[in-house]
Design a protein around this motif. Structure first.
Motif, PDB file in Angstrom:
ATOM      1  N   VAL A 136      44.606  42.331  43.983  1.00 40.18           N
ATOM      2  CA  VAL A 136      43.360  41.760  44.495  1.00 40.18           C
ATOM      3  C   VAL A 136      43.711  40.661  45.489  1.00 40.18           C
ATOM      4  O   VAL A 136      44.381  39.688  45.136  1.00 40.18           O
ATOM      5  CB  VAL A 136      42.495  41.189  43.356  1.00 40.18           C
ATOM      6  CG1 VAL A 136      41.207  40.595  43.915  1.00 40.18           C
ATOM      7  CG2 VAL A 136      42.177  42.274  42.335  1.00 40.18           C
ATOM      8  N   GLU A 137      43.268  40.829  46.713  1.00 39.90           N
ATOM      9  CA  GLU A 137      43.556  39.840  47.742  1.00 39.90           C
ATOM     10  C   GLU A 137      42.521  38.724  47.732  1.00 39.90           C
ATOM     11  O   GLU A 137      41.362  38.934  47.371  1.00 39.90           O
ATOM     12  CB  GLU A 137      43.579  40.509  49.117  1.00 39.90           C
ATOM     13  CG  GLU A 137      44.662  41.572  49.269  1.00 39.90           C
ATOM     14  CD  GLU A 137      44.638  42.201  50.647  1.00 39.90           C
ATOM     15  OE1 GLU A 137      43.770  41.828  51.460  1.00 39.90           O
ATOM     16  OE2 GLU A 137      45.487  43.076  50.915  1.00 39.90           O
ATOM     17  N   GLY A 138      42.949  37.543  48.153  1.00 40.74           N
ATOM     18  CA  GLY A 138      42.029  36.424  48.281  1.00 40.74           C
ATOM     19  C   GLY A 138      41.770  35.717  46.968  1.00 40.74           C
ATOM     20  O   GLY A 138      42.305  36.058  45.911  1.00 40.74           O
ATOM     21  N   GLU A 149      30.276  33.753  42.884  1.00 37.53           N
ATOM     22  CA  GLU A 149      30.154  33.626  44.329  1.00 37.53           C
ATOM     23  C   GLU A 149      31.521  33.758  44.982  1.00 37.53           C
ATOM     24  O   GLU A 149      32.483  33.118  44.564  1.00 37.53           O
ATOM     25  CB  GLU A 149      29.530  32.278  44.709  1.00 37.53           C
ATOM     26  CG  GLU A 149      28.094  32.119  44.248  1.00 37.53           C
ATOM     27  CD  GLU A 149      27.476  30.822  44.733  1.00 37.53           C
ATOM     28  OE1 GLU A 149      28.142  30.097  45.492  1.00 37.53           O
ATOM     29  OE2 GLU A 149      26.330  30.528  44.341  1.00 37.53           O
ATOM     30  N   GLY A 150      31.606  34.599  46.016  1.00 44.47           N
ATOM     31  CA  GLY A 150      32.841  34.768  46.758  1.00 44.47           C
ATOM     32  C   GLY A 150      33.709  35.889  46.218  1.00 44.47           C
ATOM     33  O   GLY A 150      33.377  36.560  45.238  1.00 44.47           O
ATOM     34  N   GLY A 151      34.856  36.088  46.857  1.00 40.57           N
ATOM     35  CA  GLY A 151      35.840  37.057  46.407  1.00 40.57           C
ATOM     36  C   GLY A 151      35.313  38.474  46.326  1.00 40.57           C
ATOM     37  O   GLY A 151      34.450  38.903  47.104  1.00 40.57           O
ATOM     38  N   VAL A 152      35.850  39.221  45.354  1.00 37.75           N
ATOM     39  CA  VAL A 152      35.492  40.626  45.187  1.00 37.75           C
ATOM     40  C   VAL A 152      34.013  40.790  44.861  1.00 37.75           C
ATOM     41  O   VAL A 152      33.388  41.791  45.245  1.00 37.75           O
ATOM     42  CB  VAL A 152      36.360  41.273  44.087  1.00 37.75           C
ATOM     43  CG1 VAL A 152      35.949  42.722  43.841  1.00 37.75           C
ATOM     44  CG2 VAL A 152      37.829  41.220  44.465  1.00 37.75           C
ATOM     45  N   VAL A 153      33.425  39.814  44.175  1.00 39.25           N
ATOM     46  CA  VAL A 153      32.010  39.919  43.816  1.00 39.25           C
ATOM     47  C   VAL A 153      31.149  40.023  45.066  1.00 39.25           C
ATOM     48  O   VAL A 153      30.294  40.913  45.188  1.00 39.25           O
ATOM     49  CB  VAL A 153      31.569  38.724  42.942  1.00 39.25           C
ATOM     50  CG1 VAL A 153      30.057  38.741  42.737  1.00 39.25           C
ATOM     51  CG2 VAL A 153      32.272  38.748  41.596  1.00 39.25           C
ATOM     52  N   THR A 154      31.375  39.118  46.005  1.00 39.11           N
ATOM     53  CA  THR A 154      30.592  39.139  47.245  1.00 39.11           C
ATOM     54  C   THR A 154      30.863  40.411  48.042  1.00 39.11           C
ATOM     55  O   THR A 154      29.942  41.018  48.607  1.00 39.11           O
ATOM     56  CB  THR A 154      30.903  37.901  48.090  1.00 39.11           C
ATOM     57  OG1 THR A 154      30.491  36.732  47.374  1.00 39.11           O
ATOM     58  CG2 THR A 154      30.178  37.945  49.426  1.00 39.11           C
ATOM     59  N   GLU A 155      32.126  40.840  48.089  1.00 42.29           N
ATOM     60  CA  GLU A 155      32.465  42.080  48.792  1.00 42.29           C
ATOM     61  C   GLU A 155      31.742  43.275  48.172  1.00 42.29           C
ATOM     62  O   GLU A 155      31.224  44.148  48.883  1.00 42.29           O
ATOM     63  CB  GLU A 155      33.977  42.302  48.747  1.00 42.29           C
ATOM     64  CG  GLU A 155      34.784  41.280  49.527  1.00 42.29           C
ATOM     65  CD  GLU A 155      36.271  41.418  49.283  1.00 42.29           C
ATOM     66  OE1 GLU A 155      36.671  42.369  48.562  1.00 42.29           O
ATOM     67  OE2 GLU A 155      37.048  40.591  49.799  1.00 42.29           O
ATOM     68  N   LEU A 156      31.707  43.318  46.841  1.00 40.57           N
ATOM     69  CA  LEU A 156      31.033  44.411  46.149  1.00 40.57           C
ATOM     70  C   LEU A 156      29.532  44.385  46.419  1.00 40.57           C
ATOM     71  O   LEU A 156      28.911  45.430  46.655  1.00 40.57           O
ATOM     72  CB  LEU A 156      31.301  44.317  44.644  1.00 40.57           C
ATOM     73  CG  LEU A 156      30.626  45.367  43.762  1.00 40.57           C
ATOM     74  CD1 LEU A 156      31.147  46.764  44.087  1.00 40.57           C
ATOM     75  CD2 LEU A 156      30.859  45.053  42.278  1.00 40.57           C
ATOM     76  N   GLU A 157      28.938  43.208  46.399  1.00 45.20           N
ATOM     77  CA  GLU A 157      27.505  43.090  46.669  1.00 45.20           C
ATOM     78  C   GLU A 157      27.170  43.605  48.068  1.00 45.20           C
ATOM     79  O   GLU A 157      26.164  44.309  48.261  1.00 45.20           O
ATOM     80  CB  GLU A 157      27.072  41.636  46.526  1.00 45.20           C
ATOM     81  CG  GLU A 157      27.075  41.136  45.093  1.00 45.20           C
ATOM     82  CD  GLU A 157      26.801  39.656  44.971  1.00 45.20           C
ATOM     83  OE1 GLU A 157      26.473  39.195  43.856  1.00 45.20           O
ATOM     84  OE2 GLU A 157      26.934  38.935  45.986  1.00 45.20           O
ATOM     85  N   GLN A 158      28.002  43.273  49.026  1.00 47.09           N
ATOM     86  CA  GLN A 158      27.760  43.740  50.393  1.00 47.09           C
ATOM     87  C   GLN A 158      27.874  45.258  50.486  1.00 47.09           C
ATOM     88  O   GLN A 158      27.071  45.914  51.146  1.00 47.09           O
ATOM     89  CB  GLN A 158      28.753  43.066  51.345  1.00 47.09           C
ATOM     90  CG  GLN A 158      28.520  41.566  51.502  1.00 47.09           C
ATOM     91  CD  GLN A 158      29.624  40.863  52.279  1.00 47.09           C
ATOM     92  OE1 GLN A 158      30.709  41.420  52.493  1.00 47.09           O
ATOM     93  NE2 GLN A 158      29.360  39.641  52.693  1.00 47.09           N
ATOM     94  N   GLU A 159      28.878  45.815  49.798  1.00 47.93           N
ATOM     95  CA  GLU A 159      29.068  47.262  49.819  1.00 47.93           C
ATOM     96  C   GLU A 159      27.893  47.983  49.171  1.00 47.93           C
ATOM     97  O   GLU A 159      27.398  48.997  49.695  1.00 47.93           O
ATOM     98  CB  GLU A 159      30.367  47.632  49.110  1.00 47.93           C
ATOM     99  CG  GLU A 159      30.680  49.113  49.150  1.00 47.93           C
ATOM    100  CD  GLU A 159      32.037  49.458  48.557  1.00 47.93           C
ATOM    101  OE1 GLU A 159      32.367  50.663  48.506  1.00 47.93           O
ATOM    102  OE2 GLU A 159      32.775  48.542  48.139  1.00 47.93           O
TER     103      GLU A 159
END
Length: 365
Positions: A41-43, A50-60
């Motif tokens: 897991v990067e970052g 808030e942030g990280g993979v959670v935010t990336e997943l929400e956007q996807e």
């Protein structure tokens, strides 16, 4: 044998199982944690969601569903309470329309009413999808209308695309937000014949699950208008759903999304073929044919007798054929749910159907 002794016997049999016919194989908690440990897991991790993979997943997820905003939450019960409370607060109406067989009614201890004071009016209690006529029979103001895709406790039933469009139009005509309980919306798309964004586009908001068909550890998301989702996030925090980090759940959700979402048509088509072969062998299937990758299996035997045979088979052959059966409303009959996943497809529809029928179809002596 006491119930505790029986449960210990079942646990031992499951632990020794080498072949699983349903779903994605062995209970995912025993295999997914090991797989997650090898994922890089990067970052930085999220902080309180808030942030990280959670935010990336929400956007996807927002992009997949064609919605401007999405929020990841630890559980579907929390997610749906949060978004329905947001709709109720916007309208000032503590009243929503639900199906009497929906998850909101049957499996949540009336949480929406007990915790939020929101009344749940039943569109229908019949084992079918709701219709515009059902909605028309509920006069007065409603904060939202919900429908579950598929209706799991009626046997994973879906509307046709035309029926879903008609129901959504009836909600729009009365200017009532439509919320989809899409815990299994990923599995519903093949039958409906439309993209996830097209399905979600008929609704104002929806909830999706990551641990059911996608096989993640846990977790859910709600998607919809930015202001509604922002308010749902506030209710998530009030529910205690902003854990210090949601990283393992978000990583597992993302992996499940990438691994299993592209295979949903394969799972659905395999379910139809398994059901067809079981029906030909004399096993009753509901619905026939299946409308998702899951369906109910009925057999004319008490649950105790079927389960004893399945348990003995598990202990001797180290093979899990199906989930435990439950007694049906019809005396002498029992039923279970069978969900097709990667493990089922690996064996193939013909092989799986033969193995199930061998345990369920009793031949005359």
């Amino acid at each position: 044998m006491t119930s505790d002794e029986l449960e210990q016997r079942r646990k031992a049999a499951r632990a020794a199982c080498e072949v699983w016919l349903p779903f994605h194989g062995a209970p995912h908690s025993t295999t997914l944690l090991a797989a997650l440990a090898e994922i890089e897991v990067e970052g930085e991790p999220d902080r309180y969601g808030e942030g990280g993979v959670v935010t990336e997943l929400e956007q996807e997820v927002g992009e997949l569903l064609g919605k401007p905003a999405a929020a990841f939450m630890p559980s579907g019960i929390m997610a749906q309470q949060a978004v329905l409370r947001a709709w109720a607060d916007r309208s000032g109406v503590p009243r929503v329309a639900v199906h009497g067989l929906s998850h909101l009614v049957l499996h949540e201890l009336m949480a929406l009413t007990e915790l939020h004071g929101i009344g749940m009016e039943h569109l229908t209690d019949e084992p079918r999808q709701p219709t515009p006529d059902d909605l028309a029979k509920l006069p007065g103001q409603l904060a939202a209308v919900t429908t579950e895709l598929p209706l799991r406790d009626a046997g994973y039933l879906l509307p046709t695309w035309a029926e879903l469009e008609s129901f959504a139009a009836a909600c729009r005509e009365r200017e009532i937000p439509l919320h989809l309980d899409g815990a299994r919306i990923w599995e519903s798309a093949p039958y409906l014949g439309h993209s996830l964004a097209e399905i979600a586009g008929l609704a104002d908001s929806l909830y999706v699950s990551f641990y059911k068909g996608l096989g993640a550890l846990a977790g859910a998301a709600v998607a919809g208008p930015i202001d509604v989702i922002d308010e749902a996030r506030r209710w998530q925090r009030r529910h205690g759903g902003t854990l210090f980090t949601l990283l393992p759940y978000a990583v597992a959700a993302r992996e499940g999304l990438h691994a299993n979402l592209p295979r949903m048509t394969e799972y659905y088509e395999t379910a139809v073929e398994v059901a067809k072969r079981l029906a030909a062998a004399g096993v009753r299937i509901v619905p026939d044919p299946p409308q998702t990758n899951a369906f109910r299996i009925f057999t004319e035997e008490p649950a105790h007798d079927v389960n004893e045979r399945l348990l003995l088979h598990m202990e001797t052959a180290h093979e899990a054929v199906a989930p435990w059966f439950r007694d049906s409303d019809a005396p002498g009959w029992s039923w279970t749910e069978f969900t097709v996943g990667s493990a089922t497809c690996e064996l193939g529809a013909e092989d799986v159907a033969e193995r199930i029928a061998a345990q369920l179809v009793r031949t005359a002596p």
